[in-house]
Design an enzyme around this catalytic site. Structure first.
Site, mmCIF file in Angstrom:
data_model
loop_
_atom_site.group_PDB
_atom_site.id
_atom_site.type_symbol
_atom_site.label_atom_id
_atom_site.label_comp_id
_atom_site.label_asym_id
_atom_site.label_seq_id
_atom_site.Cartn_x
_atom_site.Cartn_y
_atom_site.Cartn_z
ATOM 1 N NE ARG A 191 -3.960 1.594 2.529
ATOM 2 C CZ ARG A 191 -4.489 2.465 3.359
ATOM 3 N NH1 ARG A 191 -3.412 2.908 4.806
ATOM 4 N NH2 ARG A 191 -5.112 3.729 3.535
ATOM 5 C CG HIS A 227 -1.121 5.003 -0.172
ATOM 6 N ND1 HIS A 227 -2.555 5.899 0.397
ATOM 7 C CD2 HIS A 227 -2.330 4.112 -1.008
ATOM 8 C CE1 HIS A 227 -3.548 5.514 0.446
ATOM 9 N NE2 HIS A 227 -3.403 4.001 -0.120
ATOM 10 C CG ASN A 248 -1.561 8.548 2.400
ATOM 11 O OD1 ASN A 248 -2.245 7.540 1.933
ATOM 12 N ND2 ASN A 248 -1.046 10.067 1.717
ATOM 13 C CG HIS A 254 -7.628 -4.124 -0.712
ATOM 14 N ND1 HIS A 254 -8.830 -3.612 -0.090
ATOM 15 C CD2 HIS A 254 -6.932 -3.525 -0.408
ATOM 16 C CE1 HIS A 254 -8.661 -2.377 -0.167
ATOM 17 N NE2 HIS A 254 -7.690 -2.279 -0.021
#
Length: 303
Positions: free
Chosen positions: A43, A47, A75, A176
């Site tokens: 992740r 990001h 975040n 996920h």
């Protein structure tokens, strides 16, 4: 946007031949200590890349001329793994000072994290340099990252702006299959949604996520095998057991991505190969190369 030509998997072969082994050891150690860290590192790369490209800008702390991306709502208190990257960086600096970028360490860490929990591996292209600043504003960060309430159309268009197809988006969402989400991100879905959520699943999730309070209480994104990288995430969606709205929206009434979810639910090999291909494409988003950017000596500050 994409700069494949300037990145190369052999970029450090002569300047820091032990870089990749050093990073791999650090990531394996971190993931063996805490399995959830694998999801956090994947992740982190995502990001980073979606805001101004894969330039390690997400690692920068607030400074007089820097508004840290860590403070964006997508975040803040949810992105993890900074200390794992810092550790890998210090180990690499000890053998090859000033050579390997933080941006490349983040990209390699995501690959090594995937493989450490049974996910695919892939060849990471290297040669990214680090930004000397962060995003211009917090709203800019937030507009470039998906919300847990995102509609399918908004997800498809956001990924398209980064050069990623709907197939790439669904495959990347399959990350996920590992990791956890906090109660505040799925409370609305488990209390106020009657149509596309399994009643037993909603009931189970309510136990750890009250109607008020407990915002930070965690639940696994994949209720079946939360620590293994597999295709159960997609099987869950077909059963209306996606945790986040932005998960379940991938499989919904007359949804344009339903076929992809069904395909990955039946074919784990295809999911893993598409995930790896999408991660390589994501790693190509707007890198700084050649004379652009810098090589930071510590990842959280321009030095």
């Amino acid at each position: 946007m994409q700069s494949e030509a300037q990145l190369s998997s052999t970029f450090y072969d002569t300047t820091c031949p032990n870089a990749l082994n050093t990073i791999r050891t650090a990531i394996r150690t971190a993931v063996s200590r805490e399995r959830r860290m694998a999801a956090s590192l994947i992740r982190l790369h995502f990001h980073d890349c979606f805001v101004n490209g894969c330039d390690a800008s997400i690692l920068l702390d607030d400074a007089p001329s820097i508004i840290s991306e860590k403070n964006a709502i997508n975040n803040f208190k949810s992105i993890r793994g900074y200390e794992v990257i810092d550790n890998a960086k210090s180990l690499v600096e000890s053998i090859c000072p000033g050579v390997v970028s933080c941006a490349d360490i983040v990209a390699v860490a995501a690959r090594d994290a995937s493989f450490a929990v049974g996910g695919p591996s892939w060849t990471v292209k290297l040669g990214r340099r680090d930004s000397s600043t962060a995003s211009l504003s917090i709203p800019e960060v937030e507009s470039n990252l998906p919300s847990f309430r995102a509609s399918l159309d908004s997800l498809i268009s956001l990924f398209a702006r980064k050069g990623l197809s709907a197939r790439d988006m669904v495959a990347l969402s399959g990350s996920h299959t590992i990791g956890q989400a906090s109660c505040v991100t799925f409370r609305d879905r488990i209390y106020n949604n009657q149509s596309d959520i399994d009643a037993g699943f909603a009931s189970t999730r309510r136990r750890q996520c009250p109607t008020s309070g407990g915002n930070g209480n965690l639940a696994p994104l994949d209720l079946v095998t939360p620590n293994s990288f597999d295709n159960n995430y997609f099987k869950n969606l077909i059963q209306k057991k996606g945790l986040l709205e932005s998960d379940q929206i991938l499989f919904s009434a007359a949804g344009s991505t339903n076929d992809l979810v069904e395909e990955y639910s039946k074919n784990p090999t295809k999911f893993k190969s598409d995930f790896a291909a999408a991660m390589i494409k994501m790693g190509d988003i707007s890198p700084l190369t050649d004379s652009q950017g810098i090589i930071r000596t510590v990842c959280n500050a321009v030095n």
